[in-house]
Design a protein around this motif. Structure first.
Motif, mmCIF file in Angstrom:
data_model
loop_
_atom_site.group_PDB
_atom_site.id
_atom_site.type_symbol
_atom_site.label_atom_id
_atom_site.label_comp_id
_atom_site.label_asym_id
_atom_site.label_seq_id
_atom_site.Cartn_x
_atom_site.Cartn_y
_atom_site.Cartn_z
ATOM 1 N N ASP A 151 0.826 -1.207 0.000
ATOM 2 C CA ASP A 151 0.000 0.000 0.000
ATOM 3 C C ASP A 151 0.861 1.258 0.000
ATOM 4 O O ASP A 151 0.606 2.204 -0.757
ATOM 5 N N LYS A 163 -8.888 3.392 -0.871
ATOM 6 C CA LYS A 163 -10.099 3.122 -0.109
ATOM 7 C C LYS A 163 -10.028 1.688 0.406
ATOM 8 O O LYS A 163 -9.556 0.798 -0.307
ATOM 9 N N GLU A 164 -10.491 1.467 1.623
ATOM 10 C CA GLU A 164 -10.466 0.126 2.187
ATOM 11 C C GLU A 164 -11.884 -0.392 2.375
ATOM 12 O O GLU A 164 -12.816 0.377 2.630
ATOM 13 N N ASP A 171 -9.258 -7.937 4.344
ATOM 14 C CA ASP A 171 -8.214 -6.937 4.117
ATOM 15 C C ASP A 171 -8.082 -6.704 2.610
ATOM 16 O O ASP A 171 -7.328 -7.381 1.924
ATOM 17 N N ARG A 173 -8.219 -3.458 -0.468
ATOM 18 C CA ARG A 173 -8.235 -2.034 -0.776
ATOM 19 C C ARG A 173 -8.419 -1.796 -2.263
ATOM 20 O O ARG A 173 -8.070 -2.648 -3.088
ATOM 21 N N PHE A 261 -16.947 0.875 0.839
ATOM 22 C CA PHE A 261 -15.552 1.243 1.022
ATOM 23 C C PHE A 261 -15.470 2.599 1.703
ATOM 24 O O PHE A 261 -16.375 3.433 1.563
ATOM 25 N N ALA A 264 -8.983 5.271 3.080
ATOM 26 C CA ALA A 264 -7.973 4.651 3.927
ATOM 27 C C ALA A 264 -7.023 5.703 4.492
ATOM 28 O O ALA A 264 -6.787 6.719 3.864
#
Length: 264
Positions: A151, A163-164, A171, A173, A261, A264
């Motif tokens: 990331d 965005k997660e 997990d 993104r 989402f 992040a």
């Protein structure tokens, strides 16, 4: 066709020891036809879906023989600058920047968790001539055992907004360029054998996922996951007869609620 925005996947190719075998397999599974091999460029051979260039295959150069794998290229307005960012953010430049005639400039690199990818600064060859149509590229995900490293690297090299998934049990993104999601990142779990390294999973569009899987397995591929219907389409993950991982997806067959989402 306009040059893709920086960080957008723009091309895919793979090395195959048995080039003719790869032609037969992908011709049967994805309906590809193939152009003439260019001896000037190491027998680089473009693949076409409905007469649109969608990928390429090439035999390995001497000394590079090994397991086949798909390489996804990300668009860059300046391959030299992107190569510098790759090094600055803990990645490794494996090849290039290298000018390829008047087609463009390429870089092959490895991100910190081990996934190999490419960078392409297009000139006369801008990249995919079609996407999200049967036989063409549709989506890609970086599958990594060290998501924090991946990331930080990707967001440092390319102008992504992360965005997660708003689900603490998954997990995953998304990486956006502007308003468009262009890439996914998933943590590799126990379902992946320990000998499988981090890699980029390339999705090709098909008009019937189950039929494509049947053709692939009949042609010697190994089914790794699926077929499964999701909010984005019915998909499956496969390994081709020469060891290259890829996925197929029917984007017209979708079920379920689209995941939420958050930034992040």
């Amino acid at each position: 066709m306009a040059v893709q925005s920086e960080g957008t996947p723009c091309w895919a190719d793979a090395m195959f020891t048995d080039l003719e075998g790869a032609k037969r397999f992908y011709g049967e599974v994805l309906g590809w036809t193939f152009g003439e091999s260019s001896s000037e460029y190491g027998n680089y051979t473009q693949a076409y879906a409905d007469d649109k260039a969608v990928a390429a295959i090439v035999p390995p150069m001497p000394g590079q023989e090994g397991q086949s794998q798909w390489c996804l290229y990300f668009a860059s307005p300046d391959a030299d600058a992107t190569a510098g960012k790759i090094r600055e953010n803990g990645g490794e430049v494996l090849m290039g920047p290298m000018r390829v005639s008047d087609f463009g400039t390429m870089v092959i690199a490895r991100e910190p968790s081990g996934a190999v990818f490419g960078v392409w600064q297009g000139d006369t060859h801008e990249g995919f001539e079609a996407t999200a149509t049967p036989g063409a590229y549709c989506w890609a995900e970086v599958l990594t055992r060290e998501p924090e490293k991946t990331d930080a690297f990707l967001s440092g090299v390319f102008p992504y907004r992360m965005k997660e998934m708003a689900d603490e049990h998954i997990d995953f993104r998304l990486f956006d360029v502007g308003a468009d999601a262009v890439l996914g990142r998933m943590r590799m779990g126990e379902e992946f054998p320990p000998e499988v390294p981090s890699y980029v999973s390339v999705y090709f569009t098909v008009d019937d996922c189950d039929a494509a899987v049947a053709r692939a397995t009949e042609g010697g591929a190994v089914l790794r996951f699926g077929p499964m219907t999701s909010p984005f389409g019915r998909f499956a993950a496969l390994t081709d007869p020469q060891g290259a991982h890829f996925s197929v997806i029917d984007i017209t067959t979708a079920e379920g609620e689209t995941p939420r989402f958050k930034d992040a």
